[in-house]
Scaffold this active site. Structure first.
Site, short mmCIF file in Angstrom:
data_model
loop_
_atom_site.label_atom_id
_atom_site.label_comp_id
_atom_site.label_asym_id
_atom_site.label_seq_id
_atom_site.Cartn_x
_atom_site.Cartn_y
_atom_site.Cartn_z
N HIS A 3 0.80 -1.23 0.00
CA HIS A 3 0.00 0.00 0.00
C HIS A 3 0.83 1.28 0.00
O HIS A 3 0.28 2.37 -0.11
CB HIS A 3 -0.95 0.03 1.20
CG HIS A 3 -0.26 0.30 2.51
ND1 HIS A 3 0.31 -0.69 3.27
CD2 HIS A 3 -0.03 1.46 3.18
CE1 HIS A 3 0.85 -0.17 4.35
NE2 HIS A 3 0.66 1.14 4.32
C1 UD1 Z 1 -2.08 5.86 5.37
C2 UD1 Z 1 -0.80 6.40 5.99
C3 UD1 Z 1 0.27 5.33 5.96
C4 UD1 Z 1 -0.21 4.06 6.63
C5 UD1 Z 1 -1.53 3.62 6.02
C6 UD1 Z 1 -2.09 2.46 6.80
C7 UD1 Z 1 -0.38 8.81 5.63
C8 UD1 Z 1 0.39 9.80 4.85
N1 UD1 Z 1 -0.29 7.54 5.20
O1 UD1 Z 1 -1.80 5.56 4.02
O2 UD1 Z 1 1.42 5.79 6.67
O3 UD1 Z 1 0.75 3.06 6.45
O4 UD1 Z 1 -2.48 4.70 6.07
O5 UD1 Z 1 -3.02 1.74 6.07
O6 UD1 Z 1 -1.04 9.15 6.58
N2 UD1 Z 1 -9.10 5.01 0.83
C9 UD1 Z 1 -10.36 4.47 0.73
N3 UD1 Z 1 -11.02 4.17 1.86
C10 UD1 Z 1 -10.50 4.36 3.09
C11 UD1 Z 1 -9.22 4.92 3.19
C12 UD1 Z 1 -8.53 5.24 2.04
O7 UD1 Z 1 -10.88 4.27 -0.37
O8 UD1 Z 1 -11.16 4.04 4.11
C13 UD1 Z 1 -8.34 5.28 -0.42
C14 UD1 Z 1 -8.58 6.68 -0.99
O9 UD1 Z 1 -8.55 6.55 -2.38
C15 UD1 Z 1 -7.35 7.43 -0.52
C16 UD1 Z 1 -6.27 6.36 -0.53
O10 UD1 Z 1 -6.95 5.18 -0.15
O11 UD1 Z 1 -7.03 8.51 -1.35
C17 UD1 Z 1 -5.14 6.62 0.42
O12 UD1 Z 1 -5.62 6.82 1.76
P1 UD1 Z 1 -4.76 7.70 2.80
O13 UD1 Z 1 -5.36 7.59 4.15
O14 UD1 Z 1 -4.52 9.05 2.26
O15 UD1 Z 1 -3.35 7.01 2.80
P2 UD1 Z 1 -2.97 5.48 2.96
O16 UD1 Z 1 -2.34 5.04 1.70
O17 UD1 Z 1 -4.13 4.74 3.49
N1 UDP Z 2 -4.14 -5.45 8.65
C1 UDP Z 2 -5.42 -5.98 8.74
N2 UDP Z 2 -6.07 -6.30 7.58
C2 UDP Z 2 -5.52 -6.14 6.36
C3 UDP Z 2 -4.20 -5.60 6.28
C4 UDP Z 2 -3.54 -5.25 7.44
O1 UDP Z 2 -5.95 -6.15 9.84
O2 UDP Z 2 -6.17 -6.46 5.35
C5 UDP Z 2 -3.45 -5.07 9.90
C6 UDP Z 2 -2.10 -5.71 10.08
O3 UDP Z 2 -2.22 -6.99 10.66
C7 UDP Z 2 -1.40 -4.71 10.99
C8 UDP Z 2 -1.95 -3.39 10.51
O4 UDP Z 2 -3.17 -3.69 9.84
O5 UDP Z 2 -1.77 -4.89 12.34
C9 UDP Z 2 -0.98 -2.76 9.58
O6 UDP Z 2 -1.59 -1.71 8.91
P1 UDP Z 2 -1.10 -1.18 7.51
O7 UDP Z 2 -0.30 -2.20 6.81
O8 UDP Z 2 -2.30 -0.64 6.83
O9 UDP Z 2 -0.21 0.09 7.92
P2 UDP Z 2 1.31 0.29 8.38
O10 UDP Z 2 1.60 -0.62 9.50
O11 UDP Z 2 2.17 0.07 7.18
O12 UDP Z 2 1.35 1.73 8.77
#
Ligand code: UD1
Ligand code: UDP
Length: 353
Positions: A204
């Protein structure tokens, strides 16, 4: 009784908040603020339900946007909450935009900031998370670091006061839920999987998803794996795959994001895990499953030192080879991030403040 405002907003923060919130409740008044950064039911509600996290007192409903717009709107809304609640401290987790917004809103109002998962560094300022971490640590008065390396990183930036090494709070979450996951999760049967019959993959990170060439190389690598590749697709990745016209093929079995219990079950039985997630790298280690981290660097360097985790570039053939090699890996697994009692230590220090 002191009031603590906790700011969370993204999937990993819900998982980190669960064990600490349980320790804190009853000892102080915790006001939970959900920024709404993650809002799909499978990215948010499911974790509140499974982990019995109290419903947020405020859901700011910020949603997705560019970094500046998203962080800016959070800042304004969190400030409004802090003006109402007048907490004695504000608690933030990790390195997302919700983390930085919470820390900055509090610091500007002269409210002490507590940062859980302080001191992690990739030393790569191209990552939005690195900017968020560096700034949040700079703004924090109490910094809970998971490891010696994190403490050293803070010291190297001149941050010594208020630093406590407490271990990794995600280990508390794993310990609290791994047996329950084995008992309750039905996902292996639903997907027709058996122990070590598959790889588990999560991708991601912006650096991997936002460039179509990189994203295609990674999914080509996953497609060529020698066992099924179960890929719970983060919504960001799902959107980028669709925009780039990349259809999952070969070994790839894309599924919707899964809840935490299903995720622990999938992780525990995988032959190896391929990921760019921070949390998943550690969970792979805790579950005793070898990991391939599809990134140029990691904040969790200790896992690489043991051989349980290897770094791997976004190249299809390299990914295929690294996965096959890691699936055979075995070795000693010393504790790297404490003893699974980070939440108890953190809550003790917060309550005493
Ligand atoms: C964010 C965090 C990242 C973390 C990740 C965990 C920042 C800069 N990044 O990244 O550090 O590892 O969360 O998962 O804060 N979207 C949906 N539904 C949702 C959420 C997101 O459709 O419920 C889609 C949208 O298109 C959005 C994109 O995902 O633009 C990215 O979401 P965003 O929260 O901006 O960043 P993440 O990639 O999720
Ligand atoms: N996770 C989850 N379901 C998923 C993917 C991840 O429950 O489909 C959990 C995972 O086990 C971990 C956390 O989400 O506890 C990690 O989140 P993510 O990878 O989104 O973010 P990061 O740790 O890179 O910030």
């Amino acid at each position: 009784m002191q009031t603590l405002v906790t700011v969370i907003g993204a999937r990993p923060q819900f998982i980190k908040a669960a064990p600490l919130s349980r320790c804190l409740r009853g000892r102080l008044r915790e006001v939970l603020v959900h920024t709404g950064q993650h809002y799909d039911a499978g990215m948010s509600d499911i974790f509140f339900d499974e982990l019995a996290i109290p419903q947020p007192d405020y859901n700011l409903g910020i949603g997705s946007d560019s970094h500046g717009a998203q962080t800016g709107r959070m800042l304004a809304e969190i400030e409004r909450v802090l003006d109402i609640e007048k907490p004695s401290q504000v608690l933030v987790y990790g390195d997302t935009n919700s983390t930085l917004a919470g820390a900055l809103a509090a610091a500007k109002l002269h409210i002490p900031v507590i940062h859980v998962e302080a001191g992690l560094r990739s030393f790569n300022r191209d990552m939005p998370e690195e900017i968020n971490r560096v700034l949040t640590d700079r703004l924090s008065t109490t910094l809970f670091a998971p490891s010696d390396v994190a403490v050293r990183n803070l010291r190297d930036e001149g941050i010594r006061d208020g630093v406590h090494e407490v271990g990794d709070i995600m280990l508390d979450a794993v310990n609290a839920n791994v047996a329950r996951a084995a008992e309750c999760s039905r996902i292996l049967a639903a997907l027709g999987l058996s122990k070590k019959s598959y790889y588990l993959c999560t991708i991601h990170r912006a650096e991997n998803t936002d460039d179509p060439v990189t994203l295609r190389a990674i999914f080509d690598g996953l497609a060529s794996l020698d066992r099924d590749a179960i890929v719970p697709l983060h919504p960001r990745t799902a959107r980028k795959l669709a925009e780039s016209g990349i259809a999952p093929r070969g070994a790839v079995r894309a599924v919707d994001p899964v809840g935490y219990l299903d995720m622990l079950a999938l992780q525990s039985s995988a032959a190896a895990i391929l990921t760019d997630s921070g949390g998943v790298q550690k969970e792979a280690y805790y579950c005793g499953v070898p990991c391939v981290t599809i990134r140029r660097e990691t904040e969790w360097v200790e896992t690489v030192g043991t051989g349980w985790n290897v770094l791997c570039g976004a190249d299809a053939e390299t990914i295929r080879r690294a996965a096959a090699a890691q699936a055979q890996f075995d070795g000693p697994r010393p504790p790297l991030y404490g003893d699974g009692r980070a939440s108890a230590r953190i809550s003790e220090i917060i309550v005493r403040a």
